[in-house]
Design a protein around this motif. Structure first.
Motif, PDB file in Angstrom:
ATOM      1  N   PRO A 100       0.841  -1.212   0.000  1.00  0.00           N
ATOM      2  CA  PRO A 100       0.000   0.000   0.000  1.00  0.00           C
ATOM      3  C   PRO A 100       0.870   1.253   0.000  1.00  0.00           C
ATOM      4  O   PRO A 100       1.960   1.270   0.588  1.00  0.00           O
ATOM      5  N   VAL A 101       0.388   2.250  -0.698  1.00  0.00           N
ATOM      6  CA  VAL A 101       1.137   3.498  -0.772  1.00  0.00           C
ATOM      7  C   VAL A 101       1.032   4.229   0.551  1.00  0.00           C
ATOM      8  O   VAL A 101      -0.059   4.414   1.099  1.00  0.00           O
ATOM      9  N   ALA A 102       2.165   4.648   1.081  1.00  0.00           N
ATOM     10  CA  ALA A 102       2.188   5.412   2.331  1.00  0.00           C
ATOM     11  C   ALA A 102       2.969   6.696   2.080  1.00  0.00           C
ATOM     12  O   ALA A 102       4.162   6.645   1.779  1.00  0.00           O
ATOM     13  N   TRP A 103       2.280   7.804   2.166  1.00  0.00           N
ATOM     14  CA  TRP A 103       2.930   9.086   1.913  1.00  0.00           C
ATOM     15  C   TRP A 103       3.479   9.664   3.218  1.00  0.00           C
ATOM     16  O   TRP A 103       2.885   9.494   4.283  1.00  0.00           O
ATOM     17  N   PRO A 104       4.616  10.335   3.142  1.00  0.00           N
ATOM     18  CA  PRO A 104       5.162  10.994   4.344  1.00  0.00           C
ATOM     19  C   PRO A 104       4.145  11.969   4.935  1.00  0.00           C
ATOM     20  O   PRO A 104       3.367  12.590   4.207  1.00  0.00           O
ATOM     21  N   GLN A 105       4.135  12.093   6.250  1.00  0.00           N
ATOM     22  CA  GLN A 105       3.129  12.890   6.952  1.00  0.00           C
ATOM     23  C   GLN A 105       3.188  14.373   6.613  1.00  0.00           C
ATOM     24  O   GLN A 105       2.192  15.084   6.762  1.00  0.00           O
ATOM     25  N   GLN A 106       4.364  14.837   6.163  1.00  0.00           N
ATOM     26  CA  GLN A 106       4.469  16.276   5.900  1.00  0.00           C
ATOM     27  C   GLN A 106       3.678  16.716   4.667  1.00  0.00           C
ATOM     28  O   GLN A 106       3.524  17.909   4.417  1.00  0.00           O
ATOM     29  N   TYR A 107       3.182  15.732   3.843  1.00  0.00           N
ATOM     30  CA  TYR A 107       2.392  16.095   2.670  1.00  0.00           C
ATOM     31  C   TYR A 107       0.904  16.144   3.045  1.00  0.00           C
ATOM     32  O   TYR A 107       0.368  15.177   3.602  1.00  0.00           O
ATOM     33  N   ALA A 108       0.258  17.247   2.721  1.00  0.00           N
ATOM     34  CA  ALA A 108      -1.174  17.381   2.991  1.00  0.00           C
ATOM     35  C   ALA A 108      -1.956  16.481   2.041  1.00  0.00           C
ATOM     36  O   ALA A 108      -1.617  16.347   0.863  1.00  0.00           O
ATOM     37  N   SER A 109      -3.031  15.858   2.550  1.00  0.00           N
ATOM     38  CA  SER A 109      -3.809  14.920   1.745  1.00  0.00           C
ATOM     39  C   SER A 109      -4.410  15.581   0.518  1.00  0.00           C
ATOM     40  O   SER A 109      -4.508  14.969  -0.552  1.00  0.00           O
ATOM     41  N   GLU A 110      -4.822  16.861   0.642  1.00  0.00           N
ATOM     42  CA  GLU A 110      -5.405  17.546  -0.514  1.00  0.00           C
ATOM     43  C   GLU A 110      -4.355  17.791  -1.606  1.00  0.00           C
ATOM     44  O   GLU A 110      -4.662  17.765  -2.796  1.00  0.00           O
ATOM     45  N   ASP A 111      -3.099  17.998  -1.209  1.00  0.00           N
ATOM     46  CA  ASP A 111      -2.026  18.183  -2.198  1.00  0.00           C
ATOM     47  C   ASP A 111      -1.760  16.875  -2.947  1.00  0.00           C
ATOM     48  O   ASP A 111      -1.566  16.857  -4.161  1.00  0.00           O
ATOM     49  N   ILE A 112      -1.750  15.769  -2.210  1.00  0.00           N
ATOM     50  CA  ILE A 112      -1.528  14.452  -2.823  1.00  0.00           C
ATOM     51  C   ILE A 112      -2.634  14.143  -3.809  1.00  0.00           C
ATOM     52  O   ILE A 112      -2.402  13.663  -4.923  1.00  0.00           O
ATOM     53  N   GLU A 113      -3.899  14.455  -3.392  1.00  0.00           N
ATOM     54  CA  GLU A 113      -5.034  14.183  -4.265  1.00  0.00           C
ATOM     55  C   GLU A 113      -4.975  15.055  -5.520  1.00  0.00           C
ATOM     56  O   GLU A 113      -5.286  14.588  -6.624  1.00  0.00           O
ATOM     57  N   ALA A 114      -4.524  16.288  -5.367  1.00  0.00           N
ATOM     58  CA  ALA A 114      -4.458  17.195  -6.517  1.00  0.00           C
ATOM     59  C   ALA A 114      -3.430  16.729  -7.542  1.00  0.00           C
ATOM     60  O   ALA A 114      -3.630  16.844  -8.756  1.00  0.00           O
ATOM     61  N   VAL A 115      -2.331  16.159  -7.059  1.00  0.00           N
ATOM     62  CA  VAL A 115      -1.262  15.717  -7.960  1.00  0.00           C
ATOM     63  C   VAL A 115      -1.537  14.335  -8.541  1.00  0.00           C
ATOM     64  O   VAL A 115      -1.410  14.085  -9.740  1.00  0.00           O
ATOM     65  N   PHE A 116      -1.958  13.392  -7.700  1.00  0.00           N
ATOM     66  CA  PHE A 116      -2.065  12.000  -8.120  1.00  0.00           C
ATOM     67  C   PHE A 116      -3.498  11.522  -8.313  1.00  0.00           C
ATOM     68  O   PHE A 116      -3.723  10.407  -8.771  1.00  0.00           O
ATOM     69  N   GLY A 117      -4.466  12.323  -7.958  1.00  0.00           N
ATOM     70  CA  GLY A 117      -5.845  11.927  -8.138  1.00  0.00           C
ATOM     71  C   GLY A 117      -6.418  11.282  -6.895  1.00  0.00           C
ATOM     72  O   GLY A 117      -5.708  10.886  -5.964  1.00  0.00           O
ATOM     73  N   ALA A 118      -7.699  11.164  -6.880  1.00  0.00           N
ATOM     74  CA  ALA A 118      -8.391  10.590  -5.725  1.00  0.00           C
ATOM     75  C   ALA A 118      -7.998   9.144  -5.538  1.00  0.00           C
ATOM     76  O   ALA A 118      -7.821   8.390  -6.505  1.00  0.00           O
ATOM     77  N   GLY A 119      -7.877   8.738  -4.293  1.00  0.00           N
ATOM     78  CA  GLY A 119      -7.569   7.339  -3.980  1.00  0.00           C
ATOM     79  C   GLY A 119      -6.093   7.026  -4.028  1.00  0.00           C
ATOM     80  O   GLY A 119      -5.698   5.903  -3.787  1.00  0.00           O
ATOM     81  N   LYS A 120      -5.270   7.987  -4.332  1.00  0.00           N
ATOM     82  CA  LYS A 120      -3.829   7.739  -4.408  1.00  0.00           C
ATOM     83  C   LYS A 120      -3.192   7.944  -3.040  1.00  0.00           C
ATOM     84  O   LYS A 120      -3.665   8.715  -2.235  1.00  0.00           O
TER      85      LYS A 120
END
Length: 201
Positions: free
Chosen positions: A181-201
């Motif tokens: 499973p993809v685990a993003w570092p905590q310093q990245y905001a979830s909305e930023d991750i969604e904006a770059v990689f799309g929903a569910g990423k």
């Protein structure tokens, strides 16, 4: 030539001469015609090398031999007898001994390849030796260039490329591993991750 294919090809050699010939090719990296011209006096048993006449410069140059190759060569000479003065090491096995020609040696490889469904050539043996040397982390590229007697190091560097055939086992392991499973570092905001990689990423 992948190691597995080399093992299959070598297993097809049904006499001491052919086992010695292939082993000497794969450990020395000598060109086909160079190795076939070697004479008894060209072998330095204690140093683990033999001397060949370079195809390009016609200079007499040393090439290495592995202990295994020397053992196969000794078995061949013990079975076939020592060559007469001036006669190459590699001789025909039937009738009066004659120098083994390039075409006869080529046919040995062809027949063995046909039995295992491959089409390897004498020149592939030099390529295989070069690739093994170039991928040895304890040998520098300059050292490999010296062993192979390449005029330019750019020629030697061609053997450092990784082929897909060499990655089969690693790819099989990769595909067999469960998807993590993809685990993003905590310093990245979830909305930023969604904006770059799309929903569910």
């Amino acid at each position: 030539m992948p190691d597995q294919q080399w093992d299959k090809l070598f297993a097809q050699m049904n006499c001491a001469r052919d086992r010695a010939l292939l082993s000497c090719y794969i450990s020395s990296g000598a060109r086909a015609s160079e190795l076939l011209g070697v004479r008894l006096g060209d072998v330095e048993w204690q140093k683990g090398q033999l001397w060949v006449i370079s195809k390009g410069t016609r200079a007499r140059q040393p090439v290495p031999l592995s202990p295994e190759s020397l053992a196969h060569l000794a078995c061949y000479l013990d079975e076939a007898g020592l060559p007469e003065t001036g006669m190459p090491l590699w001789r025909t096995r039937r009738g009066d001994p004659r120098p083994l020609t390039y075409w006869a040696a080529r046919r040995v490889i062809q027949r063995a390849g046909e039995r295992i469904g491959a089409n390897w050539t004498l020149h592939d043996l030099r390529h295989t030796a070069a690739t093994r040397l170039a991928r040895d982390p304890k040998l520098t590229l300059v050292e490999v260039q010296s062993i192979l007697r390449h005029a330019h190091i750019t020629t030697t560097s061609l053997y450092t490329a990784v082929r897909l055939d060499d990655l089969v086992d690693k790819l099989a392991e990769h595909y067999a591993r469960p998807v993590q499973p993809v685990a993003w570092p905590q310093q990245y905001a979830s909305e930023d991750i969604e904006a770059v990689f799309g929903a569910g990423k």
